[in-house]
Design an enzyme around this catalytic site. Structure first.
Site, PDB file in Angstrom:
ATOM      1  N   LYS A 190      43.564  42.227  49.374  1.00  0.00           N
ATOM      2  CA  LYS A 190      43.832  41.017  48.581  1.00  0.00           C
ATOM      3  C   LYS A 190      45.331  40.796  48.399  1.00  0.00           C
ATOM      4  O   LYS A 190      45.824  39.674  48.576  1.00  0.00           O
ATOM      5  CB  LYS A 190      43.124  41.146  47.219  1.00  0.00           C
ATOM      6  CG  LYS A 190      43.322  39.961  46.296  1.00  0.00           C
ATOM      7  CD  LYS A 190      42.178  39.826  45.318  1.00  0.00           C
ATOM      8  CE  LYS A 190      42.165  40.893  44.246  1.00  0.00           C
ATOM      9  NZ  LYS A 190      43.232  40.724  43.245  1.00  0.00           N
ATOM     10  N   ARG A 199      46.015  35.172  30.068  1.00  0.00           N
ATOM     11  CA  ARG A 199      46.901  36.279  30.452  1.00  0.00           C
ATOM     12  C   ARG A 199      48.377  35.910  30.280  1.00  0.00           C
ATOM     13  O   ARG A 199      48.755  34.745  30.361  1.00  0.00           O
ATOM     14  CB  ARG A 199      46.614  36.681  31.912  1.00  0.00           C
ATOM     15  CG  ARG A 199      45.209  37.226  32.062  1.00  0.00           C
ATOM     16  CD  ARG A 199      44.885  37.605  33.481  1.00  0.00           C
ATOM     17  NE  ARG A 199      45.660  38.746  33.937  1.00  0.00           N
ATOM     18  CZ  ARG A 199      45.613  39.218  35.184  1.00  0.00           C
ATOM     19  NH1 ARG A 199      44.858  38.624  36.092  1.00  0.00           N
ATOM     20  NH2 ARG A 199      46.333  40.261  35.519  1.00  0.00           N
ATOM     21  N   ASP A 255      44.308  49.275  39.697  1.00  0.00           N
ATOM     22  CA  ASP A 255      43.058  48.493  39.741  1.00  0.00           C
ATOM     23  C   ASP A 255      41.817  49.376  39.845  1.00  0.00           C
ATOM     24  O   ASP A 255      40.692  48.865  39.817  1.00  0.00           O
ATOM     25  CB  ASP A 255      43.091  47.517  40.926  1.00  0.00           C
ATOM     26  CG  ASP A 255      44.099  46.398  40.687  1.00  0.00           C
ATOM     27  OD1 ASP A 255      44.429  46.118  39.525  1.00  0.00           O
ATOM     28  OD2 ASP A 255      44.573  45.822  41.683  1.00  0.00           O
ATOM     29  N   LYS A 311      44.793  42.801  32.290  1.00  0.00           N
ATOM     30  CA  LYS A 311      44.302  42.423  33.626  1.00  0.00           C
ATOM     31  C   LYS A 311      43.331  41.252  33.471  1.00  0.00           C
ATOM     32  O   LYS A 311      43.360  40.554  32.463  1.00  0.00           O
ATOM     33  CB  LYS A 311      43.652  43.629  34.298  1.00  0.00           C
ATOM     34  CG  LYS A 311      44.624  44.764  34.569  1.00  0.00           C
ATOM     35  CD  LYS A 311      45.628  44.368  35.623  1.00  0.00           C
ATOM     36  CE  LYS A 311      46.612  45.474  35.901  1.00  0.00           C
ATOM     37  NZ  LYS A 311      47.686  45.043  36.803  1.00  0.00           N
ATOM     38  N   ARG A 331      40.653  45.832  30.410  1.00  0.00           N
ATOM     39  CA  ARG A 331      39.748  46.698  31.179  1.00  0.00           C
ATOM     40  C   ARG A 331      39.384  47.990  30.458  1.00  0.00           C
ATOM     41  O   ARG A 331      38.325  48.562  30.727  1.00  0.00           O
ATOM     42  CB  ARG A 331      40.359  46.993  32.559  1.00  0.00           C
ATOM     43  CG  ARG A 331      40.239  45.785  33.464  1.00  0.00           C
ATOM     44  CD  ARG A 331      40.749  46.024  34.863  1.00  0.00           C
ATOM     45  NE  ARG A 331      40.364  44.909  35.714  1.00  0.00           N
ATOM     46  CZ  ARG A 331      40.921  44.634  36.884  1.00  0.00           C
ATOM     47  NH1 ARG A 331      41.895  45.395  37.355  1.00  0.00           N
ATOM     48  NH2 ARG A 331      40.498  43.604  37.597  1.00  0.00           N
TER      49      ARG A 331
HETATM   50  C1  S3P Z   1      48.923  43.056  42.399  1.00  0.00           C
HETATM   51  C2  S3P Z   1      49.562  43.774  41.423  1.00  0.00           C
HETATM   52  C3  S3P Z   1      48.867  44.402  40.298  1.00  0.00           C
HETATM   53  C4  S3P Z   1      47.370  44.484  40.521  1.00  0.00           C
HETATM   54  C5  S3P Z   1      46.821  43.220  41.073  1.00  0.00           C
HETATM   55  C6  S3P Z   1      47.463  42.902  42.410  1.00  0.00           C
HETATM   56  C7  S3P Z   1      49.716  42.457  43.482  1.00  0.00           C
HETATM   57  O1  S3P Z   1      49.103  43.636  39.136  1.00  0.00           O
HETATM   58  O2  S3P Z   1      46.711  44.806  39.304  1.00  0.00           O
HETATM   59  O3  S3P Z   1      45.411  43.298  41.275  1.00  0.00           O
HETATM   60  O4  S3P Z   1      49.134  42.046  44.506  1.00  0.00           O
HETATM   61  O5  S3P Z   1      50.947  42.390  43.329  1.00  0.00           O
HETATM   62  P1  S3P Z   1      50.397  43.857  38.190  1.00  0.00           P
HETATM   63  O6  S3P Z   1      51.582  43.385  38.909  1.00  0.00           O
HETATM   64  O7  S3P Z   1      50.111  43.015  36.979  1.00  0.00           O
HETATM   65  O8  S3P Z   1      50.402  45.322  37.900  1.00  0.00           O
END
Ligand code: S3P
Length: 450
Positions: A28, A129, A327, A354, A358
């Site tokens: 993702k 958020r 995650d 998140k 969570r």
């Molecule tokens: C992500 C960073 C993380 C992660 C999210 C994807 C990214 O978030 O929890 O699912 O792709 O940069 P945070 O930057 O808030 O830690």
């Protein structure tokens, strides 16, 4: 997900051994970045293995709204005709990022140093958020923003007409914040620096280098110092998206707790900034091996083989590992429920902001199913009573959070009684083939009649 989507209640019934091969979808994080950087270069970027989950589809739609031509060719193949750094057009509609914090925060960064305005919104989860963590550093470039109280969406950003480069120490461990600043730095003249005390996922840095930006990373006493030279001409690329370790976590962990299981999850990206869960599981005594270890597209990749592991022990997860498995705490807490003793997770305050809180969502769901959980502001402890020790039987809330829904459904595969979630709809944001993939392994996840 749209905030108006009807909930999809689901039930997971205890099942026999899980067996076979689980080909999980594309990463993702890398998928979002491939579309955004593709939109920021001149010429055609081609992508294979793109995650076609709702979060990424929302980013594709947003890139079109900013003027890029994004085309789906079928079978995970996509192309992006970019508009160049600084070439974003002003969208004529509100940008709806659905459930995706990564999508909205990275796109905000990408538009913040262009002389255009854009209004962002999302679903009920995303609109709750915090966005100030991104708009604060973007303001240093000269970007203005007006949102709801507490820096929440919906929010309008007015990009800087004459951006200046910035030096920014990221106050929370967040790859999204780091990436937003780097993407904004692309269209600022001179050098933008981002400093992070703890290493977070580094896909943006790697991909910027791949697209031809001048970017350096140094480990110093202050932390990781990333320096980007602004206003490059990014060169279109071909990107092969590796399979997502965060999605692989679900069939892997299911195999560890469902008696008799043996599951192969091939081609998983094992970038060290993402692989913390697998180290943790092995420390707990999981029968998890890395087969056919190799490099693909500059990333370490392996086939993961997970077998039923009835003798896992709780451990203290090193807090410095948190960013590399941020995650994965929800699904780790499920595995911890079937281990013996306490699994202690500290230094995880970020879990509270998140897609849902969570810690709270999992602690409530696990307790309802007979698991002992204690929690505080930035820690939680799950006490497991061994392989057959989870009663199950509860209906739990997924709080518009895909990873909560999937984690609780996996709990139900190995508990004594079925586990229900009130809404499995959000699973489509990151793992649209979760239900058929788990069914093919032998799981019994059904949609309830409503
Ligand atoms: C992500 C960073 C993380 C992660 C999210 C994807 C990214 O978030 O929890 O699912 O792709 O940069 P945070 O930057 O808030 O830690």
């Amino acid at each position: 997900m749209s905030s108006h989507a009807a909930p999809i209640p689901m039930t997971s019934t205890p099942c026999g051994p899980l067996a076979g091969t689980a080909e999980v979808p594309g990463d993702k994080s890398i998928s979002h970045r491939a579309l955004i950087l593709g939109a920021l270069c001149v010429g055609e970027t081609t992508i294979t293995g793109l995650l076609e989950g709702q979060d990424v589809l929302d980013t594709a739609k947003a890139m079109r709204a900013f003027g890029a031509e994004v085309t789906e060719h079928g079978g995970g193949k996509w192309s992006v005709q970019g508009v160049g750094v600084g070439g974003f057009a002003e969208p004529d509609q509100v940008i709806d990022c659905g459930n995706s914090g990564t999508g909205v925060r990275l796109i905000m960064g990408a538009m913040a140093t262009s002389p255009i305005s854009a209004t962002f919104t999302g679903d009920a989860s995303l609109n709750g958020r915090p966005m100030a963590r991104v708009t604060d550093p973007l303001a240093l470039f000269g970007c203005q923003s007006v949102g709801r109280e507490g820096g929440r969406l919906p929010m309008t950003l007015v990009g800087a007409a004459e951006p200046v480069p910035v030096r920014y120490v990221v106050p929370v461990p967040s790859a999204q914040v780091k990436s937003a600043v780097l993407l904004a730095g692309l269209n600022a003249p001179g050098k933008t620096q981002v400093i992070e005390a703890e290493a977070t996922r580094d896909h943006t840095e790697r991909m910027l280098a791949g697209f031809g930006a001048e970017i350096t990373v140094e480990d110093t006493e202050e932390g990781r110092v990333i320096t980007l030279t602004g206003q490059p001409e990014l060169q279109p690329q071909h990107i092969e998206v590796p399979r997502d370790p965060s999605s692989a976590a679900f069939p892997v962990c299911a195999a560890l707790i469902v008696p008799g299981s043996d599951v192969l999850v091939p081609g998983i990206g094992l970038n060290p900034t993402r692989a913390g869960l697998f180290a943790t599981l092995r420390e707990m005594g999981a029968d998890l091996s890395f087969e056919n270890e190799r490099e693909e597209g500059g990333e370490p990749v392996a086939d993961l083989r997970a077998r039923y592991s009835p003798d896992m022990q709780g451990i203290e997860v090193p807090p410095e590992r948190a960013a590399s498995m941020i995650d994965e705490y929800p699904i780790l807490s499920v595995v911890a429920s079937f281990a013996r003793g306490q699994t202690v997770m500290r230094g995880v305050k970020e879990l509270r902001v998140k897609e849902s809180d969570r810690i709270d969502a999992m602690a409530t769901g696990l307790r309802a199913n007979g698991v002992t959980v204690e929690d505080g502001p930035d820690w939680w402890i799950v006490t497991g009573y061994g392989a057959d020790g989870v009663k199950g039987g509860a209906l739990c809330a997924s709080h518009l959070d895909h990873r909560i829904a999937m984690s609780l459904l996996i709990l139900g595969m190995a508990a004594q009684n079925p586990v229900r979630v009130d809404d499995g709809g959000p699973i489509a944001t990151s793992f649209p083939i979760f239900e058929p993939l788990m069914a093919a392994l032998g799981a019994q996840v059904t949609r309830d009649d409503v």
